[in-house]
Design an enzyme around this catalytic site. Structure first.
Site, short mmCIF file in Angstrom:
data_model
loop_
_atom_site.label_atom_id
_atom_site.label_comp_id
_atom_site.label_asym_id
_atom_site.label_seq_id
_atom_site.Cartn_x
_atom_site.Cartn_y
_atom_site.Cartn_z
CG HIS A 252 -1.62 -1.18 1.59
ND1 HIS A 252 -2.76 -1.56 0.94
CD2 HIS A 252 -1.40 -2.13 2.54
CE1 HIS A 252 -3.21 -2.69 1.47
NE2 HIS A 252 -2.41 -3.06 2.44
NE ARG B 245 -9.23 -5.74 11.88
CZ ARG B 245 -8.21 -5.45 11.11
NH1 ARG B 245 -7.83 -4.20 10.94
NH2 ARG B 245 -7.55 -6.40 10.48
CE1 TYR C 259 -7.52 -9.23 5.28
CE2 TYR C 259 -7.84 -6.88 5.55
CZ TYR C 259 -7.26 -8.06 5.96
OH TYR C 259 -6.44 -8.07 7.06
CG HIS D 207 -3.65 -10.74 4.25
ND1 HIS D 207 -2.73 -10.38 3.29
CD2 HIS D 207 -4.16 -9.56 4.72
CE1 HIS D 207 -2.68 -9.05 3.20
NE2 HIS D 207 -3.53 -8.54 4.04
CG ASP E 127 -0.14 -5.98 4.59
OD1 ASP E 127 -0.83 -5.35 3.78
OD2 ASP E 127 -0.40 -6.03 5.81
C1 0GY Z 1 -3.86 -5.17 4.81
C2 0GY Z 1 -4.64 -5.33 6.02
C3 0GY Z 1 -5.30 -4.39 6.74
C4 0GY Z 1 -5.67 -3.10 6.31
C5 0GY Z 1 -5.90 -2.69 5.05
O1 0GY Z 1 -6.53 -1.12 3.49
C6 0GY Z 1 -6.39 -1.35 4.68
O2 0GY Z 1 -6.66 -0.55 5.57
O3 0GY Z 1 -5.70 -3.49 4.03
C7 0GY Z 1 -5.72 -4.76 8.10
O4 0GY Z 1 -5.93 -3.86 8.93
O5 0GY Z 1 -5.86 -5.97 8.38
O6 0GY Z 1 -4.10 -5.87 3.83
O7 0GY Z 1 -2.99 -4.34 4.77
#
Ligand code: 0GY
Length: 313
Positions: A42, A139, A166, A190, A265
């Site tokens: 990200h 969340r 996800y 994941h 990640d």
């Molecule tokens: C990840 C997992 C998380 C968050 C996000 O976009 C996001 O906020 O993906 C998490 O909090 O488990 O894939 O990075």
């Protein structure tokens, strides 16, 4: 060069307890094969240039494209797939800016609203987007109705895109038929978030494997640091933490060698107890993909097929 933390103060206040990414990752002992794709990472902001979304559930540290590219080069990664982070909502500007700056070495996965126009979808395609993200973690996002998601999936199908999904392991039973009803392949973040205190032969992970077995389902063998219960301190050899995740990841790689992807990640949103050394995450790869052929599929051939189809390896 290791990524260095940003020096300019951000205009946003981070969520209390937020952990910044690991500032000086070690150099991996494992040499990634040439052409390796980090298929899940990200960018966050920087917030001064790309403000965080008003509806966000957390405010991260800034973690921009320059830091991501520095990490890419430090680890020996060739390309990135930058997945829109929920803190940016459906404003894909930071992700698109990073993809544009990568000079062809990154693709994007966007978040779009149900009322996105076809012209905008074409613009995203031209900019290097190859999928959209459906997030079912309460969340992180407010739930979107399934019929709206199904309508979006239908509209992206002609572009040859996919949906990155996800979800929590416990929710798969309810979501599996929805995913396989979509006209585009699901790409699961994941490993579907298994409970690694369970057995990889237990009912929950078996249900996940049988779901993948339906075909045209991709799995990211990613995030040991998020899934692990044994954590960073329980080591199996000097550079091998997160050992409890290894049997799950290895099982997926062995059963579905053509459908697995790997990613760092980075910058690891929402970790609360520790921040992983990204060099150690690379060193976990040969534990889960044990042969050179498995490694090449996981790191190069599979992500290239999904994100850069037709390009020479
Ligand atoms: C990840 C997992 C998380 C968050 C996000 O976009 C996001 O906020 O993906 C998490 O909090 O488990 O894939 O990075």
């Amino acid at each position: 060069m290791s990524p260095t933390p940003p020096t300019t103060p951000a205009p946003f206040t981070k969520t209390p307890g937020w952990l910044d990414w690991y500032a000086n990752p070690s150099r991996p002992a494992f040499t990634l094969p040439p052409g390796t794709v980090d298929a899940h990472c990200h960018v966050f902001g920087p917030g001064a240039r790309f403000p965080y979304a008003p509806e966000r559930k957390y405010t991260p540290c800034d973690a921009g494209r320059d830091e991501l590219f520095a990490l890419r080069d430090h680890l020996g990664v060739s390309r990135n797939v930058i997945v829109q982070a929920t803190c940016h909502g459906a404003d894909n500007s930071a992700m698109l800016d990073a993809v544009a700056a990568s000079q062809g070495r990154a693709r994007g996965v966007a978040t779009v609203r149900p009322d996105v126009t076809d012209a905008e979808l074409r613009r995203l395609d031209d900019a290097g987007v190859r999928g959209i993200r459906f997030n079912f973690l309460k969340r992180l996002v407010d739930a979107a109705p399934k019929d709206a998601l199904a309508a979006l999936a239908k509209r992206i199908a002609p572009l040859g895109w996919h949906v990155v999904v996800y979800f929590e392991a416990a929710d798969l039973a309810e979501l599996a038929d929805f995913f396989t009803s979509l006209p585009v392949p699901p790409v699961v973040d994941h490993m579907g978030r298994p409970d690694v205190t369970d057995s990889p032969d237990g009912p929950e992970f078996t249900r996940f494997l049988r779901f993948v077995d339906r075909g045209e389902v991709w799995v990211k063998v990613s995030c040991p640091e998020r899934l692990s219960v044994s954590g960073p301190a329980a080591l199996d050899g000097e550079r091998h933490p997160y050992t409890d995740v290894v049997p799950f990841a290895r099982r997926v790689v062995e059963e579905f060698p053509e459908s697995v992807l790997w990613g760092t990640d980075w910058p690891h949103p929402n970790l609360t107890d520790h921040m992983p050394d990204d060099g150690l995450l690379v060193d976990q790869v040969p534990r889960v993909a044990v042969t050179a052929a498995q490694q090449h599929r996981l790191l190069v051939a599979n992500p290239m097929r999904l994100y850069w189809p037709g390009e020479q390896l």
